[in-house]
Write an enzyme that holds these catalytic residues in place. Structure first.
Site, PDB file in Angstrom:
ATOM      1  N   LYS A  79       0.816  -1.204  -0.030  1.00 59.54           N
ATOM      2  CA  LYS A  79      -0.090   0.085   0.202  1.00 59.54           C
ATOM      3  C   LYS A  79       0.591   1.308   0.198  1.00 59.54           C
ATOM      4  O   LYS A  79       0.461   2.206  -0.607  1.00 59.54           O
ATOM      5  CB  LYS A  79      -0.869   0.122   1.169  1.00 59.54           C
ATOM      6  N   VAL A 106      -5.633  -2.812   0.971  1.00 54.47           N
ATOM      7  CA  VAL A 106      -6.413  -1.899   1.976  1.00 54.47           C
ATOM      8  C   VAL A 106      -7.470  -3.164   2.456  1.00 54.47           C
ATOM      9  O   VAL A 106      -8.123  -3.703   1.560  1.00 54.47           O
ATOM     10  CB  VAL A 106      -7.265  -1.191   1.217  1.00 54.47           C
ATOM     11  N   GLY A 108      -7.241  -6.136   4.170  1.00 50.97           N
ATOM     12  CA  GLY A 108      -6.944  -7.519   4.299  1.00 50.97           C
ATOM     13  C   GLY A 108      -8.303  -8.310   4.003  1.00 50.97           C
ATOM     14  O   GLY A 108      -8.688  -8.126   2.826  1.00 50.97           O
ATOM     15  N   GLY A 160       1.896  -8.380  17.794  1.00 50.66           N
ATOM     16  CA  GLY A 160       2.185  -8.594  16.530  1.00 50.66           C
ATOM     17  C   GLY A 160       1.275  -7.691  15.617  1.00 50.66           C
ATOM     18  O   GLY A 160       1.391  -7.682  14.393  1.00 50.66           O
ATOM     19  N   ASP A 174      -0.647   5.523   7.302  1.00 54.47           N
ATOM     20  CA  ASP A 174      -1.018   4.353   6.783  1.00 54.47           C
ATOM     21  C   ASP A 174      -2.665   4.554   6.279  1.00 54.47           C
ATOM     22  O   ASP A 174      -3.028   4.124   5.197  1.00 54.47           O
ATOM     23  CB  ASP A 174      -0.938   3.064   7.917  1.00 54.47           C
ATOM     24  N   LYS A 178      -4.119   4.254   2.457  1.00 55.85           N
ATOM     25  CA  LYS A 178      -5.291   3.298   2.223  1.00 55.85           C
ATOM     26  C   LYS A 178      -6.397   4.231   1.808  1.00 55.85           C
ATOM     27  O   LYS A 178      -6.930   3.872   0.564  1.00 55.85           O
ATOM     28  CB  LYS A 178      -5.759   2.527   3.452  1.00 55.85           C
ATOM     29  N   GLY A 275      -2.897  -8.667   8.874  1.00 50.27           N
ATOM     30  CA  GLY A 275      -2.447 -10.078   9.569  1.00 50.27           C
ATOM     31  C   GLY A 275      -2.208 -10.904   8.520  1.00 50.27           C
ATOM     32  O   GLY A 275      -2.616 -10.763   7.414  1.00 50.27           O
TER      33      GLY A 275
HETATM   34  N1  LIG Z   1       1.549  -8.333   7.401  1.00 55.18           N
HETATM   35  C1  LIG Z   1       0.272  -7.752   7.217  1.00 55.18           C
HETATM   36  O1  LIG Z   1      -0.622  -7.850   7.919  1.00 55.18           O
HETATM   37  C2  LIG Z   1       0.044  -6.847   6.073  1.00 55.18           C
HETATM   38  C3  LIG Z   1      -1.268  -6.406   5.574  1.00 55.18           C
HETATM   39  C4  LIG Z   1      -1.607  -5.745   4.417  1.00 55.18           C
HETATM   40  C5  LIG Z   1      -0.270  -5.426   3.543  1.00 55.18           C
HETATM   41  N2  LIG Z   1       0.717  -5.884   3.905  1.00 55.18           N
HETATM   42  C6  LIG Z   1       1.995  -5.663   3.150  1.00 55.18           C
HETATM   43  O2  LIG Z   1       2.800  -6.667   2.560  1.00 55.18           O
HETATM   44  C7  LIG Z   1       3.995  -6.548   2.189  1.00 55.18           C
HETATM   45  C8  LIG Z   1       4.864  -7.573   3.190  1.00 55.18           C
HETATM   46  O3  LIG Z   1       4.554  -7.329   4.352  1.00 55.18           O
HETATM   47  P1  LIG Z   1       5.120  -8.527   5.574  1.00 55.18           P
HETATM   48  O4  LIG Z   1       4.446  -8.169   6.846  1.00 55.18           O
HETATM   49  O5  LIG Z   1       4.735  -9.755   5.085  1.00 55.18           O
HETATM   50  O6  LIG Z   1       6.863  -7.983   5.482  1.00 55.18           O
HETATM   51  P2  LIG Z   1       7.864  -9.133   6.237  1.00 55.18           P
HETATM   52  O7  LIG Z   1       7.183 -10.152   7.084  1.00 55.18           O
HETATM   53  O8  LIG Z   1       9.076  -8.301   6.490  1.00 55.18           O
HETATM   54  O9  LIG Z   1       8.175  -9.794   4.833  1.00 55.18           O
HETATM   55  C9  LIG Z   1       8.768  -9.566   3.756  1.00 55.18           C
HETATM   56  C10 LIG Z   1       9.648 -10.651   2.988  1.00 55.18           C
HETATM   57  O10 LIG Z   1      10.076 -10.058   1.893  1.00 55.18           O
HETATM   58  C11 LIG Z   1      11.431 -10.538   1.779  1.00 55.18           C
HETATM   59  N3  LIG Z   1      12.448  -9.256   1.358  1.00 55.18           N
HETATM   60  C12 LIG Z   1      12.103  -8.025   1.662  1.00 55.18           C
HETATM   61  N4  LIG Z   1      13.007  -7.287   1.120  1.00 55.18           N
HETATM   62  C13 LIG Z   1      13.599  -8.092   0.211  1.00 55.18           C
HETATM   63  C14 LIG Z   1      14.651  -7.897  -0.886  1.00 55.18           C
HETATM   64  N5  LIG Z   1      15.166  -6.601  -0.921  1.00 55.18           N
HETATM   65  N6  LIG Z   1      14.981  -8.798  -1.732  1.00 55.18           N
HETATM   66  C15 LIG Z   1      14.492 -10.116  -1.605  1.00 55.18           C
HETATM   67  N7  LIG Z   1      13.547 -10.254  -0.517  1.00 55.18           N
HETATM   68  C16 LIG Z   1      13.064  -9.239   0.377  1.00 55.18           C
HETATM   69  C17 LIG Z   1      11.717 -10.849   3.128  1.00 55.18           C
HETATM   70  O11 LIG Z   1      12.894 -11.929   3.222  1.00 55.18           O
HETATM   71  P3  LIG Z   1      13.504 -12.410   4.522  1.00 55.18           P
HETATM   72  O12 LIG Z   1      12.390 -13.348   5.162  1.00 55.18           O
HETATM   73  O13 LIG Z   1      14.698 -13.119   3.985  1.00 55.18           O
HETATM   74  O14 LIG Z   1      13.922 -11.148   5.201  1.00 55.18           O
HETATM   75  C18 LIG Z   1      10.567 -11.449   3.669  1.00 55.18           C
HETATM   76  O15 LIG Z   1      10.628 -12.804   3.278  1.00 55.18           O
HETATM   77  C19 LIG Z   1       4.182  -5.071   2.538  1.00 55.18           C
HETATM   78  O16 LIG Z   1       4.097  -4.268   1.486  1.00 55.18           O
HETATM   79  C20 LIG Z   1       3.073  -4.636   3.786  1.00 55.18           C
HETATM   80  O17 LIG Z   1       2.624  -3.482   3.557  1.00 55.18           O
HETATM   81  C21 LIG Z   1       1.300  -6.695   4.877  1.00 55.18           C
END
Ligand SMILES: NC(=O)c1ccc[n+]([C@@H]2O[C@H](COP(=O)([O-])OP(=O)(O)OC[C@H]3O[C@@H](n4cnc5c(N)ncnc54)[C@H](OP(=O)(O)O)[C@@H]3O)[C@@H](O)[C@H]2O)c1
Length: 316
Positions: A79, A106, A108, A160, A174, A178, A275
């Site tokens: 986002k 936006v 989930g 978390g 944030d 959105k 999440g």
């Molecule tokens: N989590 C949520 O609830 C949620 C909700 C809505 C949207 N999002 C969006 O989803 C996306 C990911 O969020 P997340 O919470 O899943 O993040 P995260 O837990 O930090 O996971 C990111 C993943 O991408 C990999 N990564 C990051 N930078 C990299 C790079 N330069 N080269 C290769 N791999 C790379 C990381 O590898 P490593 O594991 O090796 O570090 C990890 O596996 C974000 O844009 C976030 O805004 C998340």
């Protein structure tokens, strides 16, 4: 997302998974040969769709742009990136005849963007109002229960909900990002998120929150926008709401959205927002939508082939 994709080999074949640290142990285990530490190298492998879940600006923007330019569909949850780059990336997708999908950006499990697009397809919208950030719900509820703001933020992190740096959640950035995407989905063009006036929940004091709780009222960080003659007018601010208000209901990771159409119809949605699992469901929804259209393309191609064969036979 990987676990869900691997569970449907009839629909999806995963050709590679890029991470930052390939040496880290993963659950689920990534099958041998798929894991790679270089996302740019991954784009050299064949794929119809690239799923970007890295987060952040670079290299995510560069990789998405390259994938679109290569004629691949892209599904992303990013986002923060889209709130700045949606116009350029959408145009690139259109020029290359592919889709850029971002249901997970936006709401989930709350299909916010889809609901806004559908409502707008029936006629102009009058307003949007949403509770779009679970971290803020969590912190506001803890403060209402008597915790200090600092304790509540620490608990949100431990549970978390919040990132290590929760500033973007708490100061309303944030939610503004959105809201900017929702306004775009409503046909409202581009309203840069930085131009949306915002006040975060960090502007509230604990005594006010505790007093409201004693009076049975709830504070929520509300992102809202109305269509005016001059375009969309939007803001993000904490609001004190009566308990029966639809935006007072979501707690924890819950999100809610109220869409008002110009003809007076009101659509209200409520579901788990951010999440791991709600976000996975939204990413998978985009992938299933795409796989539906591949089915249509495959049938079309088969029909065209059959028609071409028939024409050839006719010519002969
Ligand atoms: N989590 C949520 O609830 C949620 C909700 C809505 C949207 N999002 C969006 O989803 C996306 C990911 O969020 P997340 O919470 O899943 O993040 P995260 O837990 O930090 O996971 C990111 C993943 O991408 C990999 N990564 C990051 N930078 C990299 C790079 N330069 N080269 C290769 N791999 C790379 C990381 O590898 P490593 O594991 O090796 O570090 C990890 O596996 C974000 O844009 C976030 O805004 C998340």
């Amino acid at each position: 997302v990987l676990a869900r994709l691997l569970a449907r080999p009839d629909l999806f074949q995963v050709t590679g998974v890029a991470v930052r640290n390939p040496g880290t142990a993963r659950i689920p285990t990534v099958p041998r040969g798929l894991l790679c530490g270089d996302p740019a190298a991954l784009l050299e492998r064949p794929a119809d769709v690239v799923v970007e879940l890295l987060g952040g600006r670079e290299p995510a923007r560069e990789l998405i742009a390259r994938a679109l330019a290569q004629g691949r569909h892209v599904v992303t949850a990013n986002k923060a990136l889209l709130a700045d780059e949606l116009g350029g990336l959408s145009a690139l997708a259109a020029r290359n005849g592919v889709s850029l999908r971002f249901a997970a950006a936006v709401g989930g499990a709350l299909p916010a963007l889809e609901a806004v697009r559908r409502a707008a397809a029936h006629g102009p919208l009058r307003s949007l109002a949403g509770v779009l950030n679970g971290t803020c719900n969590f912190v506001l509820d803890r403060c209402a229960a008597g915790d200090s703001y600092a304790e509540a933020v620490a608990l949100a992190r431990a549970a978390g909900y919040a990132e290590a740096d929760a500033t973007l959640d708490l100061d309303g950035a944030d939610s503004a990002q959105k809201l900017s995407l929702l306004i775009h989905a409503a046909g409202g063009g581009s309203l840069p998120w930085e131009e949306i006036p915002r006040r975060g929940i960090d502007s509230l004091d604990e005594a006010t929150l505790a007093r409201s709780a004693r009076q049975g009222r709830t504070w929520r960080l509300v992102a809202s926008a109305e269509r005016t003659a001059a375009g969309w007018s939007a803001r993000v601010q904490p609001l004190e709401l009566p308990p029966d208000h639809p935006l007072a209901r979501p707690s924890g990771a819950g999100n809610a959205l109220v869409i008002e159409r110009a003809d007076g119809e009101i659509v209200t949605l409520e579901a788990r927002g951010a999440g791991r699992w709600p976000t996975t469901e939204a990413v998978m929804a985009d992938l299933f939508d795409l796989s539906d259209s591949w089915g249509a393309l495959a049938v079309e191609t088969a029909a065209e082939t059959a028609a071409a064969g028939w024409r050839q036979e006719g010519a002969a």
